[in-house]
Design an enzyme around this catalytic site. Structure first.
Site, short mmCIF file in Angstrom:
data_model
loop_
_atom_site.label_atom_id
_atom_site.label_comp_id
_atom_site.label_asym_id
_atom_site.label_seq_id
_atom_site.Cartn_x
_atom_site.Cartn_y
_atom_site.Cartn_z
CG HIS A 470 -1.81 -1.25 1.22
ND1 HIS A 470 -2.25 -1.84 2.38
CD2 HIS A 470 -2.31 -2.00 0.21
CE1 HIS A 470 -2.99 -2.91 2.08
NE2 HIS A 470 -3.04 -3.02 0.76
C1 LIG Z 1 -0.03 -7.85 -4.52
C2 LIG Z 1 -0.89 -6.68 -4.15
C3 LIG Z 1 -2.03 -6.89 -3.39
C4 LIG Z 1 -2.84 -5.82 -3.02
N1 LIG Z 1 -4.03 -6.07 -2.39
C5 LIG Z 1 -4.88 -5.05 -2.13
C6 LIG Z 1 -6.19 -5.30 -1.63
O1 LIG Z 1 -6.62 -6.45 -1.43
N2 LIG Z 1 -7.00 -4.23 -1.41
C7 LIG Z 1 -6.59 -2.95 -1.62
O2 LIG Z 1 -7.36 -2.03 -1.33
N3 LIG Z 1 -5.37 -2.69 -2.13
C8 LIG Z 1 -4.53 -3.70 -2.43
N4 LIG Z 1 -3.32 -3.45 -3.00
C9 LIG Z 1 -2.92 -2.05 -3.25
C10 LIG Z 1 -3.52 -1.44 -4.51
O3 LIG Z 1 -3.59 -2.37 -5.53
C11 LIG Z 1 -2.68 -0.24 -4.95
O4 LIG Z 1 -2.49 0.63 -3.86
C12 LIG Z 1 -3.33 0.55 -6.08
O5 LIG Z 1 -3.70 -0.31 -7.13
C13 LIG Z 1 -2.39 1.64 -6.59
O6 LIG Z 1 -3.09 2.45 -7.50
P1 LIG Z 1 -2.39 3.66 -8.28
O7 LIG Z 1 -3.38 4.21 -9.22
O8 LIG Z 1 -1.79 4.58 -7.28
O9 LIG Z 1 -1.16 3.00 -9.06
P2 LIG Z 1 -1.13 1.77 -10.07
O10 LIG Z 1 -2.41 1.02 -10.06
O11 LIG Z 1 0.11 1.02 -9.76
O12 LIG Z 1 -1.04 2.47 -11.50
C14 LIG Z 1 0.10 3.05 -12.03
C15 LIG Z 1 0.12 2.75 -13.53
O13 LIG Z 1 1.02 3.63 -14.18
C16 LIG Z 1 1.83 2.90 -15.09
N5 LIG Z 1 3.07 3.66 -15.21
C17 LIG Z 1 4.03 3.85 -14.27
N6 LIG Z 1 4.98 4.67 -14.74
C18 LIG Z 1 4.62 5.01 -16.00
C19 LIG Z 1 5.21 5.83 -17.00
N7 LIG Z 1 6.36 6.48 -16.77
N8 LIG Z 1 4.59 5.96 -18.20
C20 LIG Z 1 3.40 5.30 -18.42
N9 LIG Z 1 2.81 4.50 -17.51
C21 LIG Z 1 3.41 4.36 -16.31
C22 LIG Z 1 1.99 1.55 -14.41
O14 LIG Z 1 2.41 0.56 -15.31
C23 LIG Z 1 0.59 1.34 -13.85
O15 LIG Z 1 -0.26 0.75 -14.80
C24 LIG Z 1 -2.49 -4.50 -3.40
C25 LIG Z 1 -1.35 -4.29 -4.18
C26 LIG Z 1 -0.57 -5.36 -4.56
C27 LIG Z 1 0.65 -5.11 -5.43
#
Ligand SMILES: Cc1cc2nc3c(=O)[nH]c(=O)nc-3n(C[C@H](O)[C@H](O)[C@H](O)COP(=O)(O)OP(=O)(O)OC[C@H]3O[C@@H](n4cnc5c(N)ncnc54)[C@H](O)[C@@H]3O)c2cc1C
Length: 538
Positions: A470
């Site tokens: 997280h």
């Molecule tokens: C194994 C695991 C289990 C989890 N379980 C839970 C759960 O059960 N419940 C819960 O609430 N949360 C859970 N989480 C946490 C949750 O999934 C994340 O906190 C959340 O998805 C993050 O969202 P975000 O939009 O911040 O980033 P992300 O969803 O990581 O999105 C970032 C995106 O940007 C892209 N990107 C990065 N850099 C660039 C760039 N320079 N150019 C273009 N694209 C780029 C990446 O490839 C990605 O697709 C879990 C996470 C993991 C890894």
């Protein structure tokens, strides 16, 4: 390339990016480009809720490693992050937790005006389509389908965990997302999960894919943004590298009717209105730093010209931390079901705390796959500190935009986090020792009978604590000198640039944070479109 100008350019199609893509492209007069570093193939394990662990370390995972962690005896930790349309929403374990009311009030106290619980509550409701009404503020009719793990043939040992927690004096509650007298979370019960009809309902399925048929939404995959472009202090677009797609991954291709692929190499694209960085808590600060937004000294070290001096970029990085106790059970376990994590317990480590700071998750499989090979009938209790006080950072390792940054969550950097983990381990043992759990309990495999004293347990925690996945806080919102974005998520000191993802959270909520990130993106969509869906539904 069909065009190199769009109204909005969104960097990253993960949890937040998918929500934004959906909401912004709902207006047919607005053109939206989403650049995603990952390729367009989705392995079958993404759709199957029981298979998430098979994705870790695979082709849709960035597979980061932290810098050595002093609090963990110098170990490096594995930090998975999703790399494909859907981002980390393809890897998450689908637990649907909004957080405690005080999590959001705390954001507002810290200067993030407009983010108190009362402000964000309508946005949680409007993103949900929950099958039951176990809490008065449950949402229905939203894009995110949510089911109750207790209603879909849960594993019987998950029920034994709830009964054990009740035996220890904890209240069974019908919904962790209730906002009753204790304002959410406290107690034990079934998880609500983002699973429906046996399939993962992450933001790929809930938000991005349903929008991809729109002619005004373009998704470009294997397209990694390398730099934000400026004219003076105005962000005008981005530079990105069109990578060769990763080797063929078994699975399905994201239905991307209006996607365009640029030729391999470096490209630029212009944003007529705004650029929105939604690259996650690790890559968003990295992209800002590469673009000259950060601490001037750090930028100079890498020969990067300063666009805006914002010393808070990459600071305040933090994460929940957990460890795993494993017990072999007396009976053959039914086959893994749903998301493998159906029940949990939230509690505070000491009386008088307003919110839970310990989350005790239960999984009906071995936490450690190697132990699981010799002891397949093993379950795990995962105590986690969900209000950590330790803070770390994300820094550039080099000016190479394709290099991984230096990731320092600073796990257990503060002694209180360590002591709370030890408390969680003791509680997990108490759960295994209840009469409710006794029909299942055979023997403890980890930490095992050799770990007896508090010092033994501290050693165990230092050796076995891991990322709770997280990661948050590295582009904190607010108004003080170390804030990166204002409460409408606009980057301080420049124009036409926002950050919308986990990095803007001043402090990660006291539970799994996927739902709160989707909420942030829903709210950001209103900032961008000038709507106020929260007010109408409040
Ligand atoms: C194994 C695991 C289990 C989890 N379980 C839970 C759960 O059960 N419940 C819960 O609430 N949360 C859970 N989480 C946490 C949750 O999934 C994340 O906190 C959340 O998805 C993050 O969202 P975000 O939009 O911040 O980033 P992300 O969803 O990581 O999105 C970032 C995106 O940007 C892209 N990107 C990065 N850099 C660039 C760039 N320079 N150019 C273009 N694209 C780029 C990446 O490839 C990605 O697709 C879990 C996470 C993991 C890894």
């Amino acid at each position: 390339m069909a065009t190199d100008q769009y109204d909005y350019v969104i960097v990253g199609s993960g949890t937040a990016g998918s929500v934004l893509a959906h909401r912004l492209s709902a207006d047919p007069d607005v053109s939206v480009l989403v650049l995603e570093a990952g390729g367009n193939r989705i392995p079958p394990e993404v759709d199957d809720p029981s298979s998430w662990y098979k994705l870790l370390g695979g082709p849709v995972d960035w597979g980061y490693t932290s810098v050595p962690q002093p609090g963990l005896g110098g170990r490096r930790t594995y930090e998975p992050r999703g790399k494909a349309p859907g981002g980390s929403s393809n890897l998450y374990i689908m637990m649907h937790i909004r957080g405690h009311a005080s999590d959001f009030d705390n954001w507002a106290y810290q200067g993030a005006a407009g983010w108190a619980y009362e402000d964000v509550l309508p946005y949680f409701a409007l993103l949900e389509d929950q099958e039951d009404a176990t809490a008065p503020t449950t949402g229905t009719g939203g894009p995110q389908r949510v089911t109750n793990a207790g209603r879909h043939g849960p594993n019987p040992v998950s029920r034994a965990f709830i009964e054990a927690a009740v035996e220890l004096g904890h209240q069974e509650i019908a919904d962790f997302n209730t906002d009753g007298p204790r304002r959410g979370l406290f107690g034990t019960g079934w998880h609500h999960i983002d699973v429906a009809d046996g399939r993962r309902q992450g933001t790929l399925a809930a938000y991005l894919e349903p929008a991809l048929a729109r002619p005004n939404l373009t998704l470009r995959t294997s397209a990694q943004t390398t730099r934000l472009l400026f004219d003076g202090d105005t962000c005008t677009g981005v530079e990105y590298v069109q990578l060769r797609p990763p080797a063929e991954i078994p699975g399905r291709t994201v239905r991307d009717g209006h996607s365009t692929a640029a030729a391999p190499g470096l490209h630029t694209v212009r944003a007529r209105r705004e650029v929105i960085v939604a690259a996650g808590a690790i890559e968003s600060p990295k992209l800002l730093l590469l673009s000259g937004i950060g601490h001037p000294e750090q930028l100079r070290e890498h020969g990067i010209e300063v666009t805006a001096a914002l010393p808070g970029v990459g600071e305040n990085f933090h994460n929940h931390v957990l460890t795993g106790l494993m017990a072999e059970v007396t009976q053959e376990l039914p086959a893994p079901a749903q998301n493998l994590s159906e029940s949990a317990l939230f509690l505070s480590s000491r009386p008088g705390l307003p919110a839970p700071d310990l989350q005790i998750a239960f999984v009906h499989v071995p936490f450690d796959v190697i132990v699981g090979r010799s002891h397949p009938n093993t379950v795990s209790i995962l105590p986690g500190v969900v209000r950590p006080v330790s803070r770390g950072s994300v820094r550039l390792a080099s000016a190479d935009p394709l290099a991984h940054p230096l990731i320092n969550p600073n796990y257990l950097g503060d002694r209180w986090d360590l002591e709370r983990m030890v408390q969680g381990v003791k509680l997990a043992r108490e759960i295994f020792a209840t009469s409710a759990f006794s029909p299942w309990y055979k023997q403890e495999l980890q930490p095992g009978p050799g770990a007896v004293t508090d010092e033994d347990l501290r050693t165990f925690v230092r050796q076995k604590a891991e990322s709770y996945h997280h990661q948050a806080g590295s582009c904190r919102m607010g108004v003080d000198d170390l804030c990166v974005v204002d409460p409408e998520l606009r980057v301080h000191g420049v124009r036409n640039l926002r950050v919308v993802d986990a990095s803007v959270m001043p402090a990660v909520p006291s539970g799994n944070c996927h739902t709160a990130i989707a909420m942030i993106a829903e709210r950001a969509a209103d900032f961008l479109t000038g709507r106020n869906r929260g007010a109408r539904r409040a």
